[in-house]
Motif scaffolding. Sequence first.
Motif, PDB file in Angstrom:
ATOM      1  N   GLN A 145       0.554  -1.745   0.130  1.00 57.47           N
ATOM      2  CA  GLN A 145       0.181   0.104  -0.018  1.00 57.47           C
ATOM      3  C   GLN A 145       0.883   0.839  -0.119  1.00 57.47           C
ATOM      4  O   GLN A 145       0.652   2.631  -0.401  1.00 57.47           O
ATOM      5  CB  GLN A 145      -1.268  -0.159   1.386  1.00 57.47           C
ATOM      6  N   ALA A 146       1.721   1.071   0.387  1.00 55.52           N
ATOM      7  CA  ALA A 146       3.077   2.904   0.885  1.00 55.52           C
ATOM      8  C   ALA A 146       3.615   2.642  -0.615  1.00 55.52           C
ATOM      9  O   ALA A 146       3.740   2.162  -1.714  1.00 55.52           O
ATOM     10  CB  ALA A 146       3.813   2.276   2.108  1.00 55.52           C
ATOM     11  N   LYS A 147       3.724   4.433  -1.059  1.00 65.51           N
ATOM     12  CA  LYS A 147       3.568   4.290  -1.711  1.00 65.51           C
ATOM     13  C   LYS A 147       5.624   4.906  -2.240  1.00 65.51           C
ATOM     14  O   LYS A 147       5.973   4.405  -2.789  1.00 65.51           O
ATOM     15  CB  LYS A 147       3.043   6.226  -2.107  1.00 65.51           C
TER      16      LYS A 147
ATOM     17  N   LEU B 198      11.125   3.268   0.395  1.00 67.26           N
ATOM     18  CA  LEU B 198      12.605   3.418   0.912  1.00 67.26           C
ATOM     19  C   LEU B 198      12.511   5.054   1.324  1.00 67.26           C
ATOM     20  O   LEU B 198      12.790   5.671   0.067  1.00 67.26           O
ATOM     21  CB  LEU B 198      13.551   2.538   0.559  1.00 67.26           C
ATOM     22  N   THR B 199      13.979   5.181   2.111  1.00 65.02           N
ATOM     23  CA  THR B 199      13.916   7.024   2.192  1.00 65.02           C
ATOM     24  C   THR B 199      15.447   6.931   2.301  1.00 65.02           C
ATOM     25  O   THR B 199      15.552   5.955   3.294  1.00 65.02           O
ATOM     26  CB  THR B 199      13.371   7.807   3.258  1.00 65.02           C
ATOM     27  N   LEU B 200      16.097   7.172   1.529  1.00 64.97           N
ATOM     28  CA  LEU B 200      17.403   7.818   2.511  1.00 64.97           C
ATOM     29  C   LEU B 200      17.932   8.636   2.958  1.00 64.97           C
ATOM     30  O   LEU B 200      17.782  10.155   2.179  1.00 64.97           O
ATOM     31  CB  LEU B 200      18.753   7.440   0.871  1.00 64.97           C
TER      32      LEU B 200
ATOM     33  N   ALA C 122      20.651   5.670   8.068  1.00 72.17           N
ATOM     34  CA  ALA C 122      20.485   7.015   7.569  1.00 72.17           C
ATOM     35  C   ALA C 122      19.395   6.350   6.241  1.00 72.17           C
ATOM     36  O   ALA C 122      18.623   6.912   5.402  1.00 72.17           O
ATOM     37  CB  ALA C 122      20.855   7.772   6.588  1.00 72.17           C
ATOM     38  N   ILE C 123      18.809   4.961   5.981  1.00 71.62           N
ATOM     39  CA  ILE C 123      18.132   4.394   5.191  1.00 71.62           C
ATOM     40  C   ILE C 123      17.042   3.716   5.872  1.00 71.62           C
ATOM     41  O   ILE C 123      17.023   2.811   6.869  1.00 71.62           O
ATOM     42  CB  ILE C 123      19.532   2.955   4.635  1.00 71.62           C
ATOM     43  N   LYS C 124      15.975   4.171   5.490  1.00 72.74           N
ATOM     44  CA  LYS C 124      14.886   3.651   6.098  1.00 72.74           C
ATOM     45  C   LYS C 124      13.531   3.302   5.473  1.00 72.74           C
ATOM     46  O   LYS C 124      12.759   3.815   4.640  1.00 72.74           O
ATOM     47  CB  LYS C 124      13.735   5.503   6.884  1.00 72.74           C
ATOM     48  N   PRO C 125      13.140   1.789   5.610  1.00 64.01           N
ATOM     49  CA  PRO C 125      12.030   0.617   4.848  1.00 64.01           C
ATOM     50  C   PRO C 125      10.895   1.517   5.213  1.00 64.01           C
ATOM     51  O   PRO C 125      10.812   1.493   6.629  1.00 64.01           O
ATOM     52  CB  PRO C 125      12.913  -0.310   5.102  1.00 64.01           C
ATOM     53  N   THR C 126       9.741   1.457   4.662  1.00 61.62           N
ATOM     54  CA  THR C 126       8.373   1.175   4.973  1.00 61.62           C
ATOM     55  C   THR C 126       8.561  -0.544   5.968  1.00 61.62           C
ATOM     56  O   THR C 126       8.875  -0.864   5.537  1.00 61.62           O
ATOM     57  CB  THR C 126       7.500   1.588   4.221  1.00 61.62           C
TER      58      THR C 126
END
Length: 507
Positions: free
Chosen positions: A292-294, A297-299, A355-359
Motif C-alpha cells: 500500500q505504501a507509495k 525506502l527513504t535515504l 539513514a536508510i529507512k524502509p517502510t
Amino acid sequence: MALINLRNLGVTMSAPLFSNLNFTVDAGDRVGIVAANGRGKTTLLNCLAGRQEPTTGDITRARGLRVGYVEQNVPANLLEVSFYDAVLCALPKEQIASESWRVDVTLDSLAVPAAMRERALAQLSGGWQRLAMLARVWVTEPDVLLLDEPTNHLDLAKIALLEDWLNALPRDVPVIIASHDRAFLDAVCNRTLFLRQEQPQSYALPYSRARMALDEVDASDERRYQKEMKTAQQLRKQAAKLYNLGVNSGSDLLTVKTKQLKARAEKLEDSARPGYRERSSGSIKLANRGIQAKVLLTLEDAAVTTPDGTLLLKTGQQWICQGDRIVLLGRNGAGKTRFVEMIRRAIADPSGGGAIKPTPSLVLGYSDQALSNLGQNDTPLGMITRLFELGEQRARTVLAGVGIGIEMQGKEIGRLSGGQKARLAMLVLRLTNPNFYLLDEPTNHLDIDGQEALEEELTEGEASCLLVSHDRSFVRSVGNRFWLIDRKRLVEVDGPEEFFEAARTQD
C-alpha cells in the motif's frame, strides 16, 4: 576460399544438441553464435578448435590453419603465475627467449597496466583473468579466434575495451563468438548463427537485426502451419460429410472421393511443420505481493563507506517509490555493491535507526552476483523444502519448471551449470513473494531467453526494484529511473547512455 567449412554437422550427447549445420567461415567474418544455455555453443567451439569430433558431418579447415580458442576458465596451473608470465609461457618454447616482445605488444594493445602484469592471476578480478586468457591466445598469432562468453565478469570499461580491440583486429582474421551479451554482439559481429536442434539459421547481420529477421521467419512458418492444419481439418470435415452421403446412397464415387480427401488431409498434416519453439531451459517467473505504501525506502543522506571507514559516496535525500525500477550506475570501485549491501542490511534490520529507512511492510527479494543465497553444498530440493512451506512433490515440480530435472534435484548446487544456478536463484526470489527487489548483476549466466523473460517479469509485473548491471540491453529495457555515483555523490540522471559512453574512456 572458405577458411572453415561445416557440412551437415551435428552433435548428440544425451540428446541432440544441433544437427544439419551447414556454415562457412571466411576471412573478415565476425560471427556471433546464439543459443540457449546447454544447447551446444561451447560444444561447437570445441569442434571448430579440433578438440571434439562431431557426431555427424564434416569440418574442413584450410591447410595449416591455426585456431586460437579463448576458454571461459583459467587453468588451475596458471592461477599462481603472474599475468605477464601466463602470456609468455603461451609462446612456443623456442620463441620465449627471442620473441618475448610479442607479450608486451599484446598487453599494450589490451591496455594492461604495468603493475597489473606482475600480479598473480589468482589475485586478479574475473575480468582481468579473462583478458589474460585472451592475451595468451592472441600472442600466438592465430588465423582464427574463438571466444567463449568473453564478456563474463567484465565491467563496462573492459567490455568497451574488448569491443574496440576486436574491431581493430586485422580484417582477415575471422572471430567466432559465443555470447549472451546482446549489445556486445551488435557492436562486434557482422554475422549471426542461431544454433538450433534441427535446423540452425544464419544471417549476414548483427544480432538485433538478425533476430528480427529470424522472428519474422518463425512467425511466417507458424502462420503457414496454422493455415495448413486448418485446411486439413476442413478436408476431414468434408470427407466425413461425403462418407455419410456415400453410406446412405451406396455411391462408390463418393467413397472414392472420401478416401481422396482423407489422403490429402493426411499428407498436409504429415508435411506441416509448426513455427520454431525453443526447448525451454526453465521458466523465469517473479512474484509481487503488492504494497500500500507509495514510498518504499527513504535515504536521508546515507554515507557509504569501505570497511576501514573511507567514504565512497553520500546519497543525499532520495526516495524509492512503488513502481520504480532504478538502475544504479557507477564505475568499478565507486561503491555500488557496498551501497546495495547497506540497503539489504537496513531492510533486514529496520530497527537499526540508520539513514536508510524502509517502510514497515517492505518484503525484500535479494540476489547478488555471486548467488550467495545458494549454498553450494546444499541440494536444490533440500533448500527449497527447508526455506518454503512446500511438500516434496510440489518442490520437485517447481524445480523442474525452472529447468532443474529430477536427476539434478538431489545433487549439490555447486554441480549445477551457471544457467541452472541463476534460474534457481530466480525461483527463490519468486517463492519469497517480495514487493521490492534488490538485484546485483541478475543476468549473469542467463541466456538471452532468460534475460528477456526477466525483463518482461520486471516490467510487465510493474515490480519495484533497485538493480546493478553491466548488461546494457537489460538496463535499457528495464530501467525507468537511473542513479549515478558521480564524485562521491548519488545523482539522478535522465538515462544510461552518457554513462555508457563515458565508460569507454575510463582508465
